[in-house]
Write an enzyme that holds these catalytic residues in place. Structure first.
Site, short mmCIF file in Angstrom:
data_model
loop_
_atom_site.label_atom_id
_atom_site.label_comp_id
_atom_site.label_asym_id
_atom_site.label_seq_id
_atom_site.Cartn_x
_atom_site.Cartn_y
_atom_site.Cartn_z
N HIS A 74 0.87 -1.18 0.00
CA HIS A 74 0.00 0.00 0.00
C HIS A 74 0.91 1.23 0.00
CE1 HIS A 74 -2.52 -3.24 1.61
NE2 HIS A 74 -3.58 -2.54 1.26
N GLU A 86 0.08 0.35 -5.45
CA GLU A 86 -0.88 1.34 -4.97
C GLU A 86 -2.18 1.19 -5.74
OE1 GLU A 86 -3.19 4.02 -3.39
OE2 GLU A 86 -1.28 3.40 -2.49
N ASP A 109 0.91 -1.72 4.81
CA ASP A 109 0.52 -0.48 5.49
C ASP A 109 -0.82 -0.02 4.93
OD1 ASP A 109 0.43 1.94 6.77
OD2 ASP A 109 1.94 2.90 5.49
#
Length: 275
Positions: free
Chosen positions: A41, A111, A157
């Protein structure tokens, strides 16, 4: 997805998370053998602390800004040097990792948000051994394991927007460890409830993880913003505990003490096994 890390970049939780990240990467660099880093992430990779998002929350003022002029060694010193190189911008985890890679090492940064992923790709473009991907970090992680080098760090994360984030995170971590048992895992989590955080850790470790510790930080007085967060570190490298303890001594009075509050409470606790 509505989450943008720009509102929180450089806050107290980022400081702890990124010092731990640097400590692990410095350990992996001790051997000539290549290693892989997977950031599930990753965000955009670089954040302008002067923009409207950062100014709206002021969280960096209670985090990285409070470390200005601080002299430190080991991982904390390296972290502060990397931040200083970015001037008024704050480096996210993929950029910090990219800057610490050697030619033989590899970074895959994932992402989900399309706009953030596009910016991440530009941020990582100068690093030929770093790849930015747009996609679901949880799903991609399992497909990427084990890395060809059989050495590496997995940073997870999540934004914690979904109601079942703890459950998904625990299942993904367990599946990842089954595929890459010798990897080092750094998992970030907010602590809205200590009971919920402990339940997540218990579920994550139930699959038989032999060595794991947590690094948790809490600020007082509490507020409507996040004031407690933690890291679950699976297979922490030798000396990691002591290095983070030394960093905590420097960090606690600087990150805490807001509005008359006490120094930050930073606790390092073995949850499975020991050094």
């Amino acid at each position: 997805m509505n989450y943008r890390h720009g509102y929180h970049a450089g806050n107290f939780a980022d400081v702890i998370k990124h010092i731990a990240l640097v400590a692990i990467l410095r350990h992996l660099r001790k051997k000539d053998a290549p290693f892989a880093v997977i950031d599930t992430h990753a965000g955009r990779g670089l954040y302008d602390l002067r923009d409207s998002a950062s100014r709206a929350t002021g969280e960096a003022e209670g985090g990285i800004a409070r470390l200005a002029g601080l002299a430190a060694e080991e991982a904390m010193g390296t972290y502060l040097d990397l931040v200083s190189e970015c001037g008024a911008r704050y480096p996210g985890s993929p950029l910090i990792a990219a800057k610490l890679l050697r030619p033989q090492d590899r970074l895959t940064a994932i992402e989900k948000h399309p706009e953030e992923a596009a910016i991440l790709k530009d941020v990582l473009a100068p690093f030929h051994n770093a790849t930015a991907e747009a996609g679901d970090g949880y799903a991609r992680l399992i497909k990427l394991l084990p890395p060809p080098s059989r050495r590496g760090l997995i940073l997870i994360d999540p934004p914690f927007e979904a109601a079942d984030e703890y459950e998904v995170l625990a299942r993904t971590l367990a599946a990842a460890v089954r595929k890459f048992a010798t990897g080092i895992y750094e998992v970030w989590y907010p602590i809205k409830s200590q009971g919920a955080a402990d339940a997540f850790i218990g579920e994550a470790l139930a699959g038989g993880i032999a060595k794991a510790l947590t690094v948790e930080i809490g600020l007082t007085p509490s507020s409507d913003r996040m004031t407690r967060a933690g890291l679950l570190v699976v297979n922490p490298p030798y000396g990691f505990t002591e290095q983070m303890q030394r960093a905590a001594v420097l960090l606690a009075p600087r990150l805490g003490g807001v509005a008359g509050g006490a120094p930050a409470d930073i606790r390092i606790t073995w949850r499975a096994g020991s050094q």
